[in-house]
Design an enzyme around this catalytic site. Structure first.
Site, PDB file in Angstrom:
ATOM      1  N   CYS A 146       0.878  -1.092   0.018  1.00 17.62           N
ATOM      2  CA  CYS A 146       0.092  -0.086  -0.041  1.00 17.62           C
ATOM      3  C   CYS A 146       0.814   1.190  -0.096  1.00 17.62           C
ATOM      4  O   CYS A 146       0.195   2.277  -0.191  1.00 17.62           O
ATOM      5  CB  CYS A 146      -1.168   0.108   1.197  1.00 17.62           C
ATOM      6  SG  CYS A 146      -1.856  -1.585   1.321  1.00 17.62           S
ATOM      7  N   HIS A 191      -3.319   6.910   3.355  1.00 11.97           N
ATOM      8  CA  HIS A 191      -3.741   5.655   2.790  1.00 11.97           C
ATOM      9  C   HIS A 191      -5.260   5.494   3.513  1.00 11.97           C
ATOM     10  O   HIS A 191      -5.198   5.408   4.624  1.00 11.97           O
ATOM     11  CB  HIS A 191      -2.783   4.520   3.047  1.00 11.97           C
ATOM     12  CG  HIS A 191      -3.123   3.466   2.768  1.00 11.97           C
ATOM     13  ND1 HIS A 191      -3.631   2.940   1.660  1.00 11.97           N
ATOM     14  CD2 HIS A 191      -2.927   2.097   3.538  1.00 11.97           C
ATOM     15  CE1 HIS A 191      -4.078   1.671   1.726  1.00 11.97           C
ATOM     16  NE2 HIS A 191      -3.607   1.121   2.808  1.00 11.97           N
ATOM     17  N   ASN A 193     -10.220  -0.161   0.779  1.00 13.35           N
ATOM     18  CA  ASN A 193      -8.746  -0.181   0.868  1.00 13.35           C
ATOM     19  C   ASN A 193      -8.302  -0.843  -0.571  1.00 13.35           C
ATOM     20  O   ASN A 193      -8.330  -1.803  -0.727  1.00 13.35           O
ATOM     21  CB  ASN A 193      -8.052  -0.880   2.035  1.00 13.35           C
ATOM     22  CG  ASN A 193      -6.352  -1.141   1.888  1.00 13.35           C
ATOM     23  OD1 ASN A 193      -6.071  -0.797   0.917  1.00 13.35           O
ATOM     24  ND2 ASN A 193      -6.082  -1.463   2.936  1.00 13.35           N
TER      25      ASN A 193
HETATM   26  O1  UT7 Z   1      -3.360  -1.481   4.024  1.00 10.17           O
HETATM   27  C1  UT7 Z   1      -3.237  -1.883   5.011  1.00 10.17           C
HETATM   28  C2  UT7 Z   1      -4.001  -3.232   5.236  1.00 10.17           C
HETATM   29  N1  UT7 Z   1      -4.742  -3.521   6.633  1.00 10.17           N
HETATM   30  C3  UT7 Z   1      -5.154  -2.557   7.237  1.00 10.17           C
HETATM   31  O2  UT7 Z   1      -5.064  -1.256   7.304  1.00 10.17           O
HETATM   32  C4  UT7 Z   1      -5.867  -3.174   8.318  1.00 10.17           C
HETATM   33  C5  UT7 Z   1      -5.528  -2.747   9.793  1.00 10.17           C
HETATM   34  N2  UT7 Z   1      -6.611  -3.294  10.815  1.00 10.17           N
HETATM   35  C6  UT7 Z   1      -7.913  -3.110  10.962  1.00 10.17           C
HETATM   36  O3  UT7 Z   1      -8.423  -2.012  10.226  1.00 10.17           O
HETATM   37  C7  UT7 Z   1      -8.622  -3.556  11.903  1.00 10.17           C
HETATM   38  O4  UT7 Z   1      -7.712  -4.381  12.817  1.00 10.17           O
HETATM   39  C8  UT7 Z   1      -9.843  -4.639  11.619  1.00 10.17           C
HETATM   40  C9  UT7 Z   1     -10.864  -3.556  10.942  1.00 10.17           C
HETATM   41  C10 UT7 Z   1      -9.606  -5.567  10.507  1.00 10.17           C
HETATM   42  C11 UT7 Z   1     -10.483  -5.172  12.765  1.00 10.17           C
HETATM   43  O5  UT7 Z   1     -10.796  -4.250  13.862  1.00 10.17           O
HETATM   44  P1  UT7 Z   1     -10.242  -4.464  15.145  1.00 10.17           P
HETATM   45  O6  UT7 Z   1     -10.554  -3.093  16.025  1.00 10.17           O
HETATM   46  O7  UT7 Z   1      -8.750  -4.634  15.298  1.00 10.17           O
HETATM   47  O8  UT7 Z   1     -11.016  -5.722  15.753  1.00 10.17           O
HETATM   48  P2  UT7 Z   1     -10.445  -7.041  16.265  1.00 10.17           P
HETATM   49  O9  UT7 Z   1      -9.623  -7.693  15.006  1.00 10.17           O
HETATM   50  O10 UT7 Z   1      -9.824  -7.144  17.393  1.00 10.17           O
HETATM   51  O11 UT7 Z   1     -11.897  -8.140  16.115  1.00 10.17           O
HETATM   52  C12 UT7 Z   1     -12.827  -7.485  17.196  1.00 10.17           C
HETATM   53  C13 UT7 Z   1     -13.848  -8.593  16.881  1.00 10.17           C
HETATM   54  C14 UT7 Z   1     -13.408 -10.063  16.940  1.00 10.17           C
HETATM   55  O12 UT7 Z   1     -14.577 -10.866  17.540  1.00 10.17           O
HETATM   56  P3  UT7 Z   1     -14.218 -11.261  18.828  1.00 10.17           P
HETATM   57  O13 UT7 Z   1     -12.936 -12.134  19.139  1.00 10.17           O
HETATM   58  O14 UT7 Z   1     -14.047  -9.869  19.750  1.00 10.17           O
HETATM   59  O15 UT7 Z   1     -15.516 -11.920  19.175  1.00 10.17           O
HETATM   60  C15 UT7 Z   1     -13.567 -10.253  15.389  1.00 10.17           C
HETATM   61  O16 UT7 Z   1     -13.711 -11.525  15.143  1.00 10.17           O
HETATM   62  O17 UT7 Z   1     -14.486  -8.276  15.643  1.00 10.17           O
HETATM   63  C16 UT7 Z   1     -14.586  -9.620  14.726  1.00 10.17           C
HETATM   64  N3  UT7 Z   1     -14.791  -9.069  13.554  1.00 10.17           N
HETATM   65  C17 UT7 Z   1     -15.662  -8.921  12.828  1.00 10.17           C
HETATM   66  N4  UT7 Z   1     -17.301  -8.699  13.053  1.00 10.17           N
HETATM   67  C18 UT7 Z   1     -18.033  -8.649  12.450  1.00 10.17           C
HETATM   68  C19 UT7 Z   1     -13.532  -9.236  12.663  1.00 10.17           C
HETATM   69  N5  UT7 Z   1     -14.183  -8.786  11.378  1.00 10.17           N
HETATM   70  C20 UT7 Z   1     -15.484  -8.721  11.287  1.00 10.17           C
HETATM   71  C21 UT7 Z   1     -16.490  -8.375  10.655  1.00 10.17           C
HETATM   72  N6  UT7 Z   1     -17.799  -8.435  10.960  1.00 10.17           N
HETATM   73  N7  UT7 Z   1     -16.202  -8.232   9.202  1.00 10.17           N
END
Ligand code: UT7
Length: 313
Positions: free
Chosen positions: A112, A238, A268
């Protein structure tokens, strides 16, 4: 010599995928996606539309905007993680399709941050005096490497392309400073699996890294340019996640209305994300000749890059 953007163009495929689409096969919701990422919809290229096709569309616009002909291009660089093939490169394919002279071509892989890396690479070639019009493209078709069974990544990514003709610009325009870097120890947090060819991500680790590095890299670039936050007219981060973008904006001390946001429409799009966002601001008349922009990207590997520039030629 002032080196900057002489022409600019972007392209997004027409197929719109809204958040509701994912509700039919994943345990997710529009509410979660909107709140946690800021994404409302993204564009996906058609099956027969590959990265080189999107790159071509953006390039044609950039060349026209620069007021030059394809034969005036003397090098082509494409930032992409999703080239149609490992080789021929997308840059190779553009050389033929655009009808440029048989110029040097290269794809560059910095995920990215790719558009930032390619712009700065192009700057060096222009400053050498050996090259005059370098076509720099950021293009990705992330939909082809997105794992639709993984709700934590499936909802994030989209497709698109942006292009710039980099060359000498007049006094008061062009790139003022930059900051590039990488940390290979973070490669394990975001990579393309060699068997499935899909993206694998530890979202939390990438999030922590991104929040720190977006602020740090752009602050360094602003300082190197001898500027302060008050001098910035538009901050173009980004477009990965609105929460990451917001924290970078606050670290830099830039007001909300000066941050470019297109993540809601495009998700993204990796190397295309910064140019797609610039294109949106240009269309809305929010970037004017002589404006000071801060562009900052971060991504897989892990990489980062920030640029300050005065818009215009
Ligand atoms: O270009 C660079 C590429 N990547 C990025 O920039 C991504 C960077 N990371 C993020 O944007 C965030 O980490 C995410 C948006 C992917 C996730 O947000 P988070 O605040 O880090 O949440 P998390 O991964 O800790 O997940 C929290 C909960 C989890 O459930 P439990 O374990 O608390 O029950 C996940 O399983 O949210 C759940 N979860 C979802 N729930 C509904 C993860 N994805 C989803 C989803 N819908 N799509």
């Amino acid at each position: 010599m002032n080196v900057g953007i002489k022409g600019f163009g972007a392209y997004a495929p027409s197929k719109v995928i809204d958040n509701a689409y994912f509700e039919s096969f994943l345990d997710t919701s529009d509410e979660w996606i909107s709140k946690m990422t800021g994404i409302k919809e993204r564009r996906w290229a058609a099956d027969d539309e590959d990265t080189s096709d999107m790159a071509y569309e953006a390039s044609v616009k950039a060349i026209e905007d620069a007021g030059i002909q394809a034969e005036d291009i003397d090098m082509i660089m494409v930032a992409t993680s999703t080239g149609d093939y490992p080789f021929p490169t997308v840059a190779n394919m553009l050389q033929e399709r655009l009808g440029t002279k048989k110029v040097a071509t290269m794809d560059q892989l910095a995920a990215c941050s790719g558009f930032m890396y390619a712009m700065i690479n192009a700057k060096q070639f222009i400053q050498s005096g050996d090259y005059h019009n370098i076509l720099v493209v950021g293009a990705d078709k992330l939909s082809k490497i997105t794992d639709l069974s993984d709700r934590s990544t499936a909802v994030l990514f989209g497709d698109g392309a942006g292009a710039a003709v980099i060359g000498e610009v007049s006094e008061g325009h062009g790139i003022l400073s930059y900051e590039l870097g990488s940390d290979g120890s973070g490669g394990k947090y975001l990579y393309q699996d060699q068997e499935t060819h899909k993206i694998v991500m530890n979202g939390r680790e990438v999030f922590k890294f991104a929040v720190r590095i977006m602020g740090e890299a752009s602050t360094k670039a602003v300082e190197k340019a001898g500027l302060t936050a008050d001098d910035i007219d538009m901050f173009v981060p980004h477009q990965a996640n609105i929460r990451i973008m917001e924290s970078a904006r606050l670290r830099l001390g830039i007001p909300e209305e000066k941050m470019s946001v297109s993540v809601d429409q495009f998700g993204n799009t990796s190397a295309a994300s910064i140019p797609l966002s610039i294109a949106q601001e240009l269309e809305n008349g929010k970037i004017q000749d002589g404006d000071t922009l801060v562009l900052v990207g971060f991504g897989g590997s892990l990489t980062w890059g920030a640029i300050t520039l005065k818009w215009g030629k």
